[in-house]
Motif scaffolding. Structure first.
Motif, mmCIF file in Angstrom:
data_model
loop_
_atom_site.group_PDB
_atom_site.id
_atom_site.type_symbol
_atom_site.label_atom_id
_atom_site.label_comp_id
_atom_site.label_asym_id
_atom_site.label_seq_id
_atom_site.Cartn_x
_atom_site.Cartn_y
_atom_site.Cartn_z
ATOM 1 N N GLY A 265 0.819 -1.212 0.000
ATOM 2 C CA GLY A 265 0.000 0.000 0.000
ATOM 3 C C GLY A 265 0.846 1.253 0.000
ATOM 4 O O GLY A 265 0.517 2.235 -0.687
ATOM 5 N N LYS A 266 1.934 1.253 0.755
ATOM 6 C CA LYS A 266 2.826 2.421 0.805
ATOM 7 C C LYS A 266 3.446 2.681 -0.556
ATOM 8 O O LYS A 266 3.546 3.839 -0.999
ATOM 9 C CB LYS A 266 3.897 2.188 1.863
ATOM 10 N N ARG A 267 3.859 1.646 -1.229
ATOM 11 C CA ARG A 267 4.467 1.804 -2.554
ATOM 12 C C ARG A 267 3.466 2.381 -3.560
ATOM 13 O O ARG A 267 3.816 3.235 -4.371
ATOM 14 C CB ARG A 267 4.997 0.456 -3.042
ATOM 15 N N VAL A 272 3.840 4.816 -8.606
ATOM 16 C CA VAL A 272 4.418 3.766 -9.428
ATOM 17 C C VAL A 272 4.728 4.361 -10.793
ATOM 18 O O VAL A 272 3.867 5.021 -11.397
ATOM 19 C CB VAL A 272 3.465 2.567 -9.567
ATOM 20 N N ARG A 273 5.934 4.126 -11.257
ATOM 21 C CA ARG A 273 6.337 4.695 -12.540
ATOM 22 C C ARG A 273 5.816 3.815 -13.678
ATOM 23 O O ARG A 273 6.124 2.629 -13.774
ATOM 24 C CB ARG A 273 7.863 4.796 -12.607
ATOM 25 N N LEU A 274 5.048 4.442 -14.561
ATOM 26 C CA LEU A 274 4.515 3.769 -15.742
ATOM 27 C C LEU A 274 5.104 4.404 -16.987
ATOM 28 O O LEU A 274 5.833 5.409 -16.918
ATOM 29 C CB LEU A 274 2.982 3.861 -15.756
ATOM 30 N N TYR A 278 4.132 8.840 -13.670
ATOM 31 C CA TYR A 278 3.832 8.252 -12.371
ATOM 32 C C TYR A 278 2.323 8.206 -12.130
ATOM 33 O O TYR A 278 1.590 9.099 -12.538
ATOM 34 C CB TYR A 278 4.515 9.054 -11.252
ATOM 35 N N ALA A 279 1.922 7.149 -11.412
ATOM 36 C CA ALA A 279 0.530 6.994 -10.997
ATOM 37 C C ALA A 279 0.509 6.690 -9.510
ATOM 38 O O ALA A 279 1.261 5.820 -9.043
ATOM 39 C CB ALA A 279 -0.148 5.881 -11.788
ATOM 40 N N VAL A 315 3.938 -3.578 -9.862
ATOM 41 C CA VAL A 315 4.519 -3.978 -8.577
ATOM 42 C C VAL A 315 4.528 -5.492 -8.407
ATOM 43 O O VAL A 315 4.845 -5.997 -7.313
ATOM 44 C CB VAL A 315 3.776 -3.315 -7.407
ATOM 45 N N GLY A 316 4.140 -6.244 -9.443
ATOM 46 C CA GLY A 316 4.283 -7.689 -9.425
ATOM 47 C C GLY A 316 3.032 -8.459 -9.083
ATOM 48 O O GLY A 316 3.104 -9.660 -8.780
ATOM 49 N N PHE A 317 1.853 -7.842 -9.188
ATOM 50 C CA PHE A 317 0.605 -8.540 -8.847
ATOM 51 C C PHE A 317 -0.441 -8.271 -9.931
ATOM 52 O O PHE A 317 -1.245 -7.348 -9.820
ATOM 53 C CB PHE A 317 0.083 -8.092 -7.479
#
Length: 357
Positions: A265-267, A272-274, A278-279, A315-317
């Motif tokens: 959640g913190k990340r 998150v860089r797309l 960023y988003a 983020v891997g999910f």
């Protein structure tokens, strides 16, 4: 001598009595017709029969007042009907009446209430048309000082406004005074977020084909994403709800496979860089966990394409299933998939407040 006198008195008495009776019958006969005795009554067998015919059959006595027959007063008065007038006669009468009143000045009746010549529409009528109840219920809203027009509280009944120009609020929420329509659709998976699809796929327009006014959708959802999508004919509201300036939040439920780290959640909140920048998420929480299956809630105000799927995949999910549960103040609740519902006045007011309308 005495016996003869007594006998004569008795005989004379009888004779006098009989004579008096005969005189009385004669006097009664002079005043009114004597009622015939049964043996003196006469019966007519049929029209044209002799007057001295046999005493049988039903004749004038049955037709003229005897029990079972109509009375002569009914025959004379009630039984008669006025002959109908011809159409030609009625047409001539109507034409004469028109010619008679053709030159007269037409008189307009007076107004039934003061101020009827004023322009605009009564406030309680506008509120009733907007769905706030009957006119009497809307008058009670005004009496309770819950209605504002152009920022001023109205407590006087019968105020006239221009629904196209004046701003009306009830309990601080703007009222859609014009003929606007607002709907929420729980879009199923596989439905394209367009009103018409040239390829013939199922689209949003299939759910509103019976509407007289043209509706359009507010924003988009991926074809495989389910959940709340708004439909309306209020162009300015739709524009502001999707504009980044007003930052209207949307809430999603995503199904992912874990385990997930505690700082996920913190990340997402930090950003998150797309590939297109960023988003950032405004809120994140885990709603449910069953083994390695997680149901997480993500809230964000951005509206870029596939934004939630791309963030979680970065983020891997990767997301298995995604549902939008809220668009601003409009929540999905227990609305079934594929169901269309009309928004309440309170919900419309909350939407307009969200974007400063």
């Amino acid at each position: 001598m005495r016996s003869s006198g007594s006998g004569s008195s008795r005989n004379g008495g009888r004779g006098n009595y009989r004579g008096a009776g005969d005189n009385r019958d004669q006097k009664q006969g002079q005043g009114r017709p004597r009622k015939p005795r049964p043996e003196e009554r006469r019966y007519d067998v049929a029209p044209g029969a002799p007057q001295d015919g046999p005493k049988s059959g039903r004749g004038g006595s049955a037709r003229g007042g005897a029990k079972g027959g109509p009375k002569q007063s009914q025959e004379r008065g009630r039984g008669r009907t006025t002959p109908a007038r011809s159409r030609e006669y009625e047409a001539r009468t109507e034409e004469r009446n028109r010619e008679r009143y053709a030159g007269r000045k037409q008189i307009s009746p007076p107004k039934t209430f003061p101020g009827a010549e004023q322009e605009g529409e009564r406030l309680q009528k506008v509120l009733a048309r907007a769905g706030y109840g009957s006119r009497r219920a809307c008058e009670e809203l005004i009496e309770q000082a819950r209605v504002e027009v152009n920022g001023e509280i109205v407590i006087e009944q019968g105020m006239r406004i221009d629904p196209e120009k004046d701003e009306v609020r009830v309990d601080g929420l703007t009222v859609a005074t014009q003929s606007y329509q607002f709907f929420s659709l729980n879009k199923p998976a596989g439905v394209v977020s367009t009103m018409e699809d040239p390829d013939g796929r199922q689209c949003l327009g299939d759910y509103v084909t019976n509407r007289e006014t043209r509706l359009f959708h507010v924003g988009r959802l991926d074809t495989e994403t389910e959940g709340v999508i708004l439909l309306t004919n209020h162009g300015e509201l739709a524009h502001r709800l999707t504009h980044p300036k007003y930052s209207v939040k949307k809430t999603y439920l995503a199904h992912i496979v874990g385990p997930i780290p505690r700082d996920l959640g913190k990340r997402l909140k930090e950003g998150v860089r797309l590939e297109d920048g960023y988003a950032r998420a405004d809120h994140f929480r885990v709603v449910e966990q069953t083994g390695r299956n997680y149901l997480v809630e993500v809230t964000l105000h951005e509206g870029r394409k596939h934004i939630v799927r791309r963030m979680l995949a970065e983020v891997g999910f990767p997301v298995d299933k995604l549902v939008r549960t809220a668009f601003g103040p409009i929540t999905l609740g227990n609305q079934k998939s594929g169901w269309l519902r009309r928004l309440s006045n309170t919900e419309v007011g909350m939407l307009m407040k969200e974007v400063d309308l």
